[in-house]
Scaffold this motif. Structure first.
Motif, PDB file in Angstrom:
ATOM      1  N   GLU A  15     -39.592  64.107 -27.822  1.00 14.23           N
ATOM      2  CA  GLU A  15     -38.743  65.263 -27.530  1.00 14.23           C
ATOM      3  C   GLU A  15     -39.572  66.470 -27.098  1.00 14.23           C
ATOM      4  N   ASN A  30     -32.739  65.564 -28.584  1.00 10.33           N
ATOM      5  CA  ASN A  30     -32.280  65.281 -29.958  1.00 10.33           C
ATOM      6  C   ASN A  30     -32.207  63.796 -30.253  1.00 10.33           C
ATOM      7  N   THR A  33     -32.472  63.014 -34.141  1.00 17.31           N
ATOM      8  CA  THR A  33     -31.596  63.648 -35.125  1.00 17.31           C
ATOM      9  C   THR A  33     -30.656  62.689 -35.849  1.00 17.31           C
ATOM     10  N   THR A  90     -31.207  72.303 -26.684  1.00 15.82           N
ATOM     11  CA  THR A  90     -32.649  72.093 -26.695  1.00 15.82           C
ATOM     12  C   THR A  90     -33.402  73.389 -26.460  1.00 15.82           C
TER      13      THR A  90
END
Length: 210
Positions: A15, A30, A33, A90
């Motif tokens: 990421e 993400n 996550t 983001t």
């Protein structure tokens, strides 16, 4: 649990790389996550398996996957059907939709990981009380190491979740720096678990107290 932790750290690196390269691959946004929501259930299930003498995996345990699947669906829909929201999240752009989804996901992660860790601690404490009924000496089978792991995980999870929430409120650091700080703490937790796991390897063998 350790394999998943390592995978999450790798996903975080991907990421950060993607962010530093102008979001070339939106699907990396993400990426890690949803998988964070598997840490608590996996650790709890392990504790359940060694503290319950008659443990058998039951279909109802699959319900622990619901938060993971929910967040996975949420981010997949945002990445593929609302890419502007994914980019905004983001880049930590302030918006009502972004803040709402952020607090929902962070809150869900905090409740899941902290909740399952506390539950695991309760199972260990109950197991230790039961041992005293059957053994005069429980020093080598009282799961003290696993209890230490849970306390360490509880501190780490609470600290990371609190850091994300405080940053969302006060804007203390950039999203990228927040990621690095959070997974720096997570990396230390993995090292602690690995170190004590090697030293106390025999603790992974359950004891029949029938």
């Amino acid at each position: 649990y350790l394999s998943l932790s390592a995978l999450l750290i790798f996903f975080t690196w991907l990421e950060i790389w993607n962010l530093n390269n102008d979001l070339q691959y939106l699907w990396l946004t993400n990426l890690r996550t949803p998988f964070i929501l598997l840490l608590g259930p996996i650790l709890w299930l392990y504790v359940k398996s060694i503290t319950d003498q008659h443990f058998r995996f039951k279909p109802k345990y699959l319900l622990t996957l619901i938060p993971f699947l929910l967040v996975l669906a949420l981010f997949s829909a945002r990445n593929y059907f609302q890419p502007e929201l994914a980019i905004a999240a983001t880049q930590n752009v302030e918006s009502a939709a972004n803040r709402l989804s952020f607090f929902f996901v962070v809150g869900l992660i905090a409740v899941s990981n902290v909740g399952y860790t506390l539950w695991g601690l309760l199972l260990i404490r109950r197991y230790k009380r039961a041992l005293k009924t059957f053994f005069s000496s429980t020093e080598k089978i009282n799961l003290q190491w696993l209890e230490f792991v849970h306390v360490s995980a509880l501190i780490a999870y609470a600290g990371i979740s609190g850091m994300y929430i405080m940053n969302a409120i006060y804007g203390l650091m950039s999203y990228q720096l927040l990621q690095q700080a959070g997974y720096g703490i997570a990396s230390l937790l993995v090292l602690v678990i690995g170190f004590f796991g090697i030293r106390k390897g025999s603790i992974f063998t359950s004891t029949d107290i029938s």
